[in-house]
Design a protein around this motif. Structure first.
Motif, short mmCIF file in Angstrom:
data_model
loop_
_atom_site.label_atom_id
_atom_site.label_comp_id
_atom_site.label_asym_id
_atom_site.label_seq_id
_atom_site.Cartn_x
_atom_site.Cartn_y
_atom_site.Cartn_z
N ASP A 1 -16.48 -5.62 3.87
CA ASP A 1 -15.52 -6.45 4.61
C ASP A 1 -14.51 -7.10 3.67
OD1 ASP A 1 -16.83 -5.77 6.89
OD2 ASP A 1 -17.99 -7.61 7.05
N HIS B 1 -10.70 -5.57 3.73
CA HIS B 1 -9.62 -6.45 4.18
C HIS B 1 -8.59 -6.66 3.07
CE1 HIS B 1 -7.62 -9.77 6.23
NE2 HIS B 1 -7.78 -10.49 5.13
N LEU C 1 -7.04 -16.37 7.18
CA LEU C 1 -6.86 -15.01 7.68
C LEU C 1 -5.50 -14.84 8.35
CD1 LEU C 1 -10.36 -14.09 9.21
CD2 LEU C 1 -9.40 -13.38 7.03
N ARG D 1 -16.28 -12.66 9.79
CA ARG D 1 -16.16 -11.27 9.36
C ARG D 1 -15.67 -10.38 10.51
NH1 ARG D 1 -15.44 -12.00 4.22
NH2 ARG D 1 -17.32 -12.55 3.03
N GLN E 1 -12.01 -10.92 10.66
CA GLN E 1 -11.42 -10.32 9.48
C GLN E 1 -11.35 -8.80 9.60
OE1 GLN E 1 -13.71 -10.21 5.74
NE2 GLN E 1 -11.99 -11.30 4.79
N GLU E 2 -12.44 -8.18 10.00
CA GLU E 2 -12.48 -6.72 10.12
C GLU E 2 -11.54 -6.24 11.22
OE1 GLU E 2 -13.34 -2.81 9.32
OE2 GLU E 2 -13.87 -4.60 8.14
N THR F 1 -8.05 -6.45 9.99
CA THR F 1 -7.85 -5.37 9.02
C THR F 1 -7.59 -4.04 9.72
OG1 THR F 1 -9.29 -6.49 7.43
CG2 THR F 1 -8.88 -4.15 7.07
#
Length: 404
Positions: free
Chosen positions: A210, A214, A282, A314, A317-318, A321
């Motif tokens: 992760d 990212h 983020l 996460r 974030q993922e 991304t």
């Protein structure tokens, strides 16, 4: 960042057993034989003074008293042979009419070691053979066939002999059973330790995926922007390089935190653990690469367990991304719904459309999300929208839910 999983307590190297069993099973192969030899010779010599009707010890009698202990040297490598040999020596000694005494010591030790080694049938057969010969010489064979008159033992007194034999076998079986239980417990603890180590490696792999996925996605986008604007708009190219530097520094810091767990729990983290408290970071990182992220929260934000807080971070974030990698959208929405006191709803919506062709990546991002959420009883849904976009929707239990 979640702390490393605690290791099980230190295990004993070997299952516990009584000292005399440990001495019989391992170590002192010759010393124990000498001790038993002295015990049998001295003890039988003393007992013979009170048995005038038995045959006096002669060279054969002393030889039998010494052969039995000598066979104990084989008890580890050849437990069945040790049982058979000591049983045969004991039988010859009884048939020869020599005085009763600790002549049975070597035979009993050999039987106990055989039981401990897993050769229970040999021990039981040795016990049965010796006891059968005892019954024959005491109650069946004519007196003129024997070198010494039969012992004045009535049938009910045989119960003492049977009880003594059963006691010996029972103790050996109990020690064997305890050893097997302890060995099974140690095997289970070892499997548990290995499983925890595997889970920790998987957790670290997910964290590194992760973090690096990212960060490298942002770096790739900014590097492309910098190369494209390097000649025409050097100031914007400089901003792209600055973003690459900042993103790299943040990624290195998080990687150090993850790898720091390998040094043990005493390794202090170098920065705050990732969580929804860093959601603004983020959105700022996404904004640097041209992705505008809107955050919508419903209900009152509350504290989350560390694992749920990290997982929520996460997931967002993922998902962002993946928007940068796989979508042509320049906007995305993050929704945090706190209205359910037992769970947190996290939703990331990518309006699309998707980018055609290979956008890079390992393809394990969604699988990692599912593993994270399933680890503590959450649910996650991910799929395309009718308009060509993509939505990730996860439900994470909160502290109230975990306590029920």
């Amino acid at each position: 960042m979640t702390p490393p999983m605690p290791e099980p307590p230190e295990e004993h190297p070997e299952p516990w057993s009584p000292p005399w069993v440990r001495a019989a099973k391992a170590g002192w192969p010759v010393a124990l034989a000498l001790v038993v030899a002295v015990l049998q010779v001295a003890g039988t010599g003393a007992a013979a003074r009170h048995q005038p009707d038995r045959v006096a010890l002669d060279a054969l009698g002393y030889a039998l008293l010494l052969i039995g202990p000598a066979l104990l040297v084989l008890r580890r490598r050849r437990p069945v042979a040790a049982v058979a040999g000591t049983a045969a020596v004991t039988v010859v000694y009884l048939v020869a009419g020599y005085p009763y005494g600790p002549v049975f010591a070597s035979w009993v030790i050999a039987c106990c070691v055989a039981v401990q080694a897993g050769y229970r049938w040999a021990a039981w057969a040795g016990l049965g053979a010796v006891y059968l010969i005892h019954l024959l010489t005491t109650f069946v064979l004519p007196a003129d066939w024997l070198r010494a008159p039969p012992s004045a033992i009535v049938w009910w007194q045989e119960l003492e002999v049977v009880a003594w034999l059963l006691l010996v076998v029972s103790v050996a079986e109990l020690v064997r059973f305890r050893g097997e239980r302890i060995a099974a417990h140690h095997a289970y603890r070892q499997q548990l330790k290995e499983r925890r180590a595997n889970e920790e490696r998987l957790r670290m792999a997910r964290e590194l995926h992760d973090i690096l996925g990212h960060s490298l996605s942002l770096i790739t986008v900014q590097a492309g922007v910098g190369l494209e604007l390097f000649d025409t708009r050097p100031e914007q190219a400089r901003e792209a390089l600055a973003t690459i530097k900042a993103t790299s520094r943040e990624a290195l810091g998080e990687v150090r935190q993850v790898l720091g767990t390998l040094r043990g729990p005493e390794a202090a983290p170098r920065g705050p653990a990732p969580g929804l408290g860093r959601l603004d970071e983020l959105t700022e990182q996404a904004d640097r690469v041209g992705l505008e992220v809107e955050v919508h929260e419903t209900g009152r934000r509350r504290g989350l367990p560390p694992t749920a807080d990290l997982t929520a971070f996460r997931i967002v974030q993922e998902a962002l991304t993946n928007v940068v990698r796989h979508s042509a959208a320049r906007q995305a929405a993050v929704v945090l719904d706190w209205t359910d006191p037992a769970a947190l709803l996290v939703e990331i919506v990518d309006p699309g459309p998707a980018v055609l062709g290979d956008a890079g990546g390992t393809g394990s991002g969604l699988a990692g999300m599912r593993e994270r959420v399933a680890a503590f009883g959450g649910t996650i849904e991910a799929g395309r929208l009718p308009n060509g976009g993509f939505r990730v929707r996860a439900t994470l239990p909160t502290a109230e839910a975990e306590g029920k």
